[in-house]
Design a protein around this motif. Structure first.
Motif, PDB file in Angstrom:
ATOM      1  N   MET A   1       0.793  -1.135  -0.072  1.00 26.77           N
ATOM      2  CA  MET A   1       0.135  -0.153  -0.014  1.00 26.77           C
ATOM      3  C   MET A   1       0.750   1.146  -0.119  1.00 26.77           C
ATOM      4  O   MET A   1       1.763   1.253   0.621  1.00 26.77           O
ATOM      5  N   SER A   2       0.550   2.124  -0.787  1.00 23.69           N
ATOM      6  CA  SER A   2       1.382   3.340  -0.986  1.00 23.69           C
ATOM      7  C   SER A   2       1.013   4.468   0.040  1.00 23.69           C
ATOM      8  O   SER A   2      -0.310   4.196   0.626  1.00 23.69           O
ATOM      9  N   THR A   3       1.594   5.417   0.259  1.00 26.64           N
ATOM     10  CA  THR A   3       1.217   6.508   1.031  1.00 26.64           C
ATOM     11  C   THR A   3       0.039   7.170   0.588  1.00 26.64           C
ATOM     12  O   THR A   3      -0.781   7.773   1.319  1.00 26.64           O
ATOM     13  N   ASP A   4      -0.184   7.249  -0.692  1.00 24.31           N
ATOM     14  CA  ASP A   4      -1.380   7.985  -1.463  1.00 24.31           C
ATOM     15  C   ASP A   4      -2.512   7.074  -1.059  1.00 24.31           C
ATOM     16  O   ASP A   4      -3.666   7.594  -0.887  1.00 24.31           O
ATOM     17  N   GLU A   5      -2.393   5.675  -1.031  1.00 22.57           N
ATOM     18  CA  GLU A   5      -3.468   4.781  -0.838  1.00 22.57           C
ATOM     19  C   GLU A   5      -3.846   4.872   0.507  1.00 22.57           C
ATOM     20  O   GLU A   5      -5.018   5.007   0.803  1.00 22.57           O
ATOM     21  N   ILE A   6      -2.982   5.231   1.224  1.00 21.75           N
ATOM     22  CA  ILE A   6      -3.210   5.258   2.834  1.00 21.75           C
ATOM     23  C   ILE A   6      -4.198   6.299   3.032  1.00 21.75           C
ATOM     24  O   ILE A   6      -5.111   6.477   3.735  1.00 21.75           O
ATOM     25  N   ARG A   7      -3.715   7.783   2.360  1.00 26.39           N
ATOM     26  CA  ARG A   7      -4.243   8.945   2.521  1.00 26.39           C
ATOM     27  C   ARG A   7      -5.724   8.862   2.063  1.00 26.39           C
ATOM     28  O   ARG A   7      -6.604   9.224   2.725  1.00 26.39           O
ATOM     29  N   CYS A   8      -6.116   8.075   0.708  1.00 25.71           N
ATOM     30  CA  CYS A   8      -7.476   8.096   0.554  1.00 25.71           C
ATOM     31  C   CYS A   8      -8.150   7.105   1.258  1.00 25.71           C
ATOM     32  O   CYS A   8      -9.448   7.438   1.386  1.00 25.71           O
ATOM     33  N   PHE A   9      -7.390   6.068   1.736  1.00 29.73           N
ATOM     34  CA  PHE A   9      -8.284   5.256   2.625  1.00 29.73           C
ATOM     35  C   PHE A   9      -8.791   5.963   3.707  1.00 29.73           C
ATOM     36  O   PHE A   9      -9.712   5.614   4.189  1.00 29.73           O
ATOM     37  N   ILE A  10      -7.800   6.701   4.470  1.00 26.08           N
ATOM     38  CA  ILE A  10      -8.148   7.310   5.674  1.00 26.08           C
ATOM     39  C   ILE A  10      -9.137   8.352   5.717  1.00 26.08           C
ATOM     40  O   ILE A  10     -10.164   8.432   6.600  1.00 26.08           O
ATOM     41  N   GLU A  11      -9.031   8.951   4.456  1.00 30.94           N
ATOM     42  CA  GLU A  11     -10.168  10.172   4.168  1.00 30.94           C
ATOM     43  C   GLU A  11     -11.592   9.524   4.013  1.00 30.94           C
ATOM     44  O   GLU A  11     -12.543   9.963   4.511  1.00 30.94           O
ATOM     45  N   ALA A 136      -3.438   4.753  10.812  1.00 32.97           N
ATOM     46  CA  ALA A 136      -2.687   5.130   9.512  1.00 32.97           C
ATOM     47  C   ALA A 136      -1.255   5.582   9.915  1.00 32.97           C
ATOM     48  O   ALA A 136      -0.192   4.943   9.067  1.00 32.97           O
ATOM     49  N   ASN A 137      -0.945   6.325  10.990  1.00 34.51           N
ATOM     50  CA  ASN A 137       0.382   6.396  11.733  1.00 34.51           C
ATOM     51  C   ASN A 137       1.315   5.279  11.776  1.00 34.51           C
ATOM     52  O   ASN A 137       2.202   4.975  11.477  1.00 34.51           O
ATOM     53  N   ASP A 138       0.647   4.325  12.249  1.00 35.70           N
ATOM     54  CA  ASP A 138       1.065   2.967  12.814  1.00 35.70           C
ATOM     55  C   ASP A 138       1.227   2.284  11.591  1.00 35.70           C
ATOM     56  O   ASP A 138       2.692   1.664  11.521  1.00 35.70           O
ATOM     57  N   LEU A 139       0.623   2.319  10.578  1.00 35.42           N
ATOM     58  CA  LEU A 139       0.692   1.622   9.307  1.00 35.42           C
ATOM     59  C   LEU A 139       2.249   2.290   8.636  1.00 35.42           C
ATOM     60  O   LEU A 139       3.074   1.814   8.143  1.00 35.42           O
ATOM     61  N   LEU A 140       2.342   3.634   8.799  1.00 38.15           N
ATOM     62  CA  LEU A 140       3.246   4.171   8.229  1.00 38.15           C
ATOM     63  C   LEU A 140       4.702   3.725   8.945  1.00 38.15           C
ATOM     64  O   LEU A 140       5.766   3.595   8.260  1.00 38.15           O
ATOM     65  N   LYS A 141       4.716   3.692  10.242  1.00 33.99           N
ATOM     66  CA  LYS A 141       5.834   3.375  11.013  1.00 33.99           C
ATOM     67  C   LYS A 141       6.214   1.683  10.759  1.00 33.99           C
ATOM     68  O   LYS A 141       7.601   1.623  10.417  1.00 33.99           O
ATOM     69  N   LYS A 142       5.386   1.042  10.231  1.00 31.53           N
ATOM     70  CA  LYS A 142       5.611  -0.474   9.842  1.00 31.53           C
ATOM     71  C   LYS A 142       6.262  -0.231   8.477  1.00 31.53           C
ATOM     72  O   LYS A 142       7.106  -0.852   8.395  1.00 31.53           O
ATOM     73  N   MET A 143       5.753   0.589   7.843  1.00 33.72           N
ATOM     74  CA  MET A 143       6.179   0.742   6.273  1.00 33.72           C
ATOM     75  C   MET A 143       7.611   1.359   6.090  1.00 33.72           C
ATOM     76  O   MET A 143       8.465   0.763   5.585  1.00 33.72           O
ATOM     77  N   VAL A 144       8.304   2.258   7.396  1.00 37.09           N
ATOM     78  CA  VAL A 144       9.718   2.765   7.664  1.00 37.09           C
ATOM     79  C   VAL A 144      10.350   1.411   8.075  1.00 37.09           C
ATOM     80  O   VAL A 144      11.368   1.252   7.676  1.00 37.09           O
ATOM     81  N   LYS A 145       9.762   0.730   9.084  1.00 35.93           N
ATOM     82  CA  LYS A 145      10.491  -0.536   9.558  1.00 35.93           C
ATOM     83  C   LYS A 145      10.766  -1.404   8.463  1.00 35.93           C
ATOM     84  O   LYS A 145      11.707  -2.036   8.498  1.00 35.93           O
TER      85      LYS A 145
END
Length: 186
Positions: A1-11, A136-145
């Protein structure tokens, strides 16, 4: 999942939470008649639970009265009983082949208690919005990890998500304020 997809999903999820808020607030009566107030009431229609607006025509007679005209005359007593037993505190009256539902005026005390309910609904929605942000922030942290995105990209995405969250919280505040004004108006 890309960051854009995450933004669209949370919105999308946040917008759905706000839609639920608007739906819940529509059920809180303001002393004025509106046909949406009966939308959540269902009756037993030949063995299945059916919403009133699916088995009857619901109209406004005037600012204080709703008229319910069942498609089948044998449903009048069942619909009348369902409205009376609902949590709305209404007392319907049957007139031949229709039901008149008068909206009693709200007392000042009742208005204030309804404002508390409105504020509580708003707070619940704000909590839901913040939980979506945290998810969403937890998902981003996992993506960085997992080295799917850089820390800079994570920071930009978190800022973007925070802006969306702030916009939704402001929108909730506006919706709540408008409903409070409606409830307190005589």
């Amino acid at each position: 999942m890309s960051t854009d997809e995450i933004r669209c999903f949370i919105e999308s999820k946040m917008s759905k939470s706000i839609d639920v808020l608007v739906s819940n607030l529509a059920k809180i009566r303001t002393g004025r008649a509106h046909i949406g107030i009966l939308d959540h009431i269902s009756v037993d229609y030949y063995g299945s639970s059916t919403l009133i607006n699916k088995i009857a025509n619901v109209n406004l007679l005037d600012a204080r009265n709703i008229q319910v005209v069942p498609y089948e005359k044998n449903m009048i007593n069942i619909i009348e009983k369902a409205i009376r037993e609902s949590d709305l505190g209404l007392n319907p009256i049957s007139f031949g082949d229709s039901i008149k539902v008068p909206m009693p005026p709200l007392t000042e005390e009742r208005r204030k208690s309804l404002v508390k309910v409105v504020k509580a609904e708003g707070e619940e929605t704000k909590v839901a919005i913040r939980n979506i942000r945290r998810e969403a922030n937890d998902l981003l942290k996992k993506m960085v990890k997992d080295k799917e995105i850089s820390e800079d990209e994570e920071k930009r995405s978190q800022d973007s998500i925070q802006k969306i969250t702030d916009q939704k919280i402001i929108l909730i505040g506006q919706i709540i304020s408008k409903k409070e004004t409606e409830v307190m108006a005589i």
